[in-house]
Each structure stands twice: as structure tokens, then as C-alpha cells.
Design a protein around this motif. Sequence first.
Motif, PDB file in Angstrom:
ATOM      1  N   ALA A   1      -1.971   7.172  -8.679  1.00  0.00           N
ATOM      2  CA  ALA A   1      -2.026   7.783 -10.012  1.00  0.00           C
ATOM      3  C   ALA A   1      -1.205   9.067 -10.066  1.00  0.00           C
ATOM      4  O   ALA A   1      -0.745   9.461 -11.136  1.00  0.00           O
ATOM      5  CB  ALA A   1      -3.476   8.068 -10.408  1.00  0.00           C
ATOM      6  N   GLU A   2      -1.007   9.704  -8.914  1.00  0.00           N
ATOM      7  CA  GLU A   2      -0.225  10.940  -8.838  1.00  0.00           C
ATOM      8  C   GLU A   2       1.225  10.684  -8.422  1.00  0.00           C
ATOM      9  O   GLU A   2       1.937  11.611  -8.047  1.00  0.00           O
ATOM     10  CB  GLU A   2      -0.899  11.936  -7.902  1.00  0.00           C
ATOM     11  N   GLY A   3       1.668   9.427  -8.501  1.00  0.00           N
ATOM     12  CA  GLY A   3       3.075   9.103  -8.293  1.00  0.00           C
ATOM     13  C   GLY A   3       3.471   8.707  -6.889  1.00  0.00           C
ATOM     14  O   GLY A   3       4.648   8.448  -6.617  1.00  0.00           O
ATOM     15  N   PHE A   4       2.539   8.634  -5.963  1.00  0.00           N
ATOM     16  CA  PHE A   4       2.859   8.193  -4.603  1.00  0.00           C
ATOM     17  C   PHE A   4       2.997   6.679  -4.582  1.00  0.00           C
ATOM     18  O   PHE A   4       2.280   5.973  -5.293  1.00  0.00           O
ATOM     19  CB  PHE A   4       1.747   8.610  -3.631  1.00  0.00           C
ATOM     20  N   VAL A   5       3.918   6.193  -3.768  1.00  0.00           N
ATOM     21  CA  VAL A   5       4.104   4.754  -3.595  1.00  0.00           C
ATOM     22  C   VAL A   5       4.023   4.429  -2.107  1.00  0.00           C
ATOM     23  O   VAL A   5       4.309   5.267  -1.257  1.00  0.00           O
ATOM     24  CB  VAL A   5       5.447   4.247  -4.172  1.00  0.00           C
ATOM     25  N   VAL A   6       3.643   3.192  -1.817  1.00  0.00           N
ATOM     26  CA  VAL A   6       3.597   2.743  -0.432  1.00  0.00           C
ATOM     27  C   VAL A   6       5.027   2.618   0.068  1.00  0.00           C
ATOM     28  O   VAL A   6       5.865   1.952  -0.542  1.00  0.00           O
ATOM     29  CB  VAL A   6       2.850   1.401  -0.307  1.00  0.00           C
ATOM     30  N   GLU A   7       5.307   3.282   1.178  1.00  0.00           N
ATOM     31  CA  GLU A   7       6.646   3.247   1.780  1.00  0.00           C
ATOM     32  C   GLU A   7       6.657   2.515   3.116  1.00  0.00           C
ATOM     33  O   GLU A   7       7.709   2.249   3.667  1.00  0.00           O
ATOM     34  CB  GLU A   7       7.172   4.673   1.957  1.00  0.00           C
ATOM     35  N   GLY A   8       5.485   2.180   3.607  1.00  0.00           N
ATOM     36  CA  GLY A   8       5.393   1.440   4.853  1.00  0.00           C
ATOM     37  C   GLY A   8       3.946   1.219   5.230  1.00  0.00           C
ATOM     38  O   GLY A   8       3.058   1.948   4.787  1.00  0.00           O
ATOM     39  N   VAL A   9       3.725   0.200   6.049  1.00  0.00           N
ATOM     40  CA  VAL A   9       2.385  -0.114   6.520  1.00  0.00           C
ATOM     41  C   VAL A   9       2.467  -0.413   8.007  1.00  0.00           C
ATOM     42  O   VAL A   9       3.327  -1.184   8.443  1.00  0.00           O
ATOM     43  CB  VAL A   9       1.787  -1.331   5.773  1.00  0.00           C
ATOM     44  N   LEU A  10       1.571   0.211   8.770  1.00  0.00           N
ATOM     45  CA  LEU A  10       1.423  -0.094  10.190  1.00  0.00           C
ATOM     46  C   LEU A  10       0.180  -0.978  10.294  1.00  0.00           C
ATOM     47  O   LEU A  10      -0.955  -0.480  10.265  1.00  0.00           O
ATOM     48  CB  LEU A  10       1.258   1.191  11.004  1.00  0.00           C
ATOM     49  N   PRO A  11       0.379  -2.303  10.344  1.00  0.00           N
ATOM     50  CA  PRO A  11      -0.771  -3.218  10.321  1.00  0.00           C
ATOM     51  C   PRO A  11      -1.684  -3.042  11.531  1.00  0.00           C
ATOM     52  O   PRO A  11      -1.212  -2.909  12.664  1.00  0.00           O
ATOM     53  CB  PRO A  11      -0.127  -4.606  10.333  1.00  0.00           C
ATOM     54  N   GLY A  12      -2.987  -3.023  11.287  1.00  0.00           N
ATOM     55  CA  GLY A  12      -3.964  -2.961  12.362  1.00  0.00           C
ATOM     56  C   GLY A  12      -3.804  -1.772  13.291  1.00  0.00           C
ATOM     57  O   GLY A  12      -4.150  -1.853  14.463  1.00  0.00           O
ATOM     58  N   GLU A  13      -3.321  -0.662  12.781  1.00  0.00           N
ATOM     59  CA  GLU A  13      -3.014   0.503  13.616  1.00  0.00           C
ATOM     60  C   GLU A  13      -4.256   1.130  14.245  1.00  0.00           C
ATOM     61  O   GLU A  13      -4.187   1.717  15.315  1.00  0.00           O
ATOM     62  CB  GLU A  13      -2.273   1.545  12.772  1.00  0.00           C
ATOM     63  N   PHE A  14      -5.393   1.005  13.589  1.00  0.00           N
ATOM     64  CA  PHE A  14      -6.622   1.625  14.094  1.00  0.00           C
ATOM     65  C   PHE A  14      -7.725   0.581  14.216  1.00  0.00           C
ATOM     66  O   PHE A  14      -7.834  -0.320  13.383  1.00  0.00           O
ATOM     67  CB  PHE A  14      -7.087   2.748  13.157  1.00  0.00           C
TER      68      PHE A  14
END
Length: 175
Positions: free
Chosen positions: A145-158
Motif C-alpha cells: 500500500a506504501e508503494g513497495f513491490v516484490v523484487e525477489g524471493v528466497l524460497p524456504g530461506e527460514f
Amino acid sequence: MPESLASATHHVRPARATDDDALAALDGDTWSPLHAVTPRKAPPYGPFFHERNAPEDVLVAQDGEPGGADGAVLGYVKLVSPTPLPCNQHVRQIQGLAVARAARGRGVGRALVRAACEEARRQGAVRITLRVLGHNAPARALYEAEGFVVEGVLPGEFLLEGAYVDDVCMGRPLD
């Protein structure tokens, strides 16, 4: 840092060393596997400020009007350079955001994110980034809502409470 950003019931201001106990308690009280990758700490919490977490890196949301009597600490956001590299100094990163349970739904988180963006601009940054756990839908919705977009995903990182959780990298320009 900005002197203060205010709403009708709270304002955002730079942290002070005297906020240490309140911020440590807030951090402990708001711990949740929804956003934390570190183990839960037992009271007494603290200290909040240390060599990697300085008052000048933190903005605090506080109850009441700016310039009035100090009200309760409602939340905080930590804003830092993501690395010490000179080639990366045009970027700031949110490395912590917490809002007291009793203050949720009052716009405190939104005010902190906006204050972080304003402070990053004041520091000369042109981009702001953050990392959020994939299962933290409320935080992701706020950031989007504040303008951030997903730029990458580290799947199953934790591995949290027996489940693999994605680490989602988000960012936005500050222009």
C-alpha cells in the motif's frame, strides 16, 4: 532526522537513548513467528540499543502531540544503509518495524513507513528496501500500500516452527 511527523493521536520522532527500556519491552512484547527469525527472549529484555542498533537509526511513534508531554511508545522503525559499501549508499533499508498490539489499526505502522521514506530521502537515498517473511500478510499488505513491490524471493530461506518460510525482498524508488 525530521523533528516530528504527527497525526491526531500520535507522532513520529527520532529515537533518544532514553527510549531504550521502552523499545526493548516493545520488541519483546511484539515478538511473533509471523515476523521474527530469532528465538523469543524472556523478560527482562534489553538493551535495545547496542553497537549494531543505534538511536540515530531508529524512528519512534509516540502517543500524543509533538512537543507535548511524552506519551507511550507505540512503535518503531529502524532505517540503515544495507551495506557499508560506498557504491550502495544511495539505498536505505528498513531493518525492523514493530507496533504495540494496542496501537494496531491506528495508522502507526503506516506513519512509521512514511517517516522512514521521508528520512531516507533526507539522507540522500533514492531507493528504500526491506525484507519480510512470506507468510506475514499484514506487513506485506502495508508495504504494498506504501508503494513497495516484490523484487525477489528466497524460497524456504527460514525454518520457523517446523515450516519453511520465504524471505521476500521488497523495494521502491523514493522519487
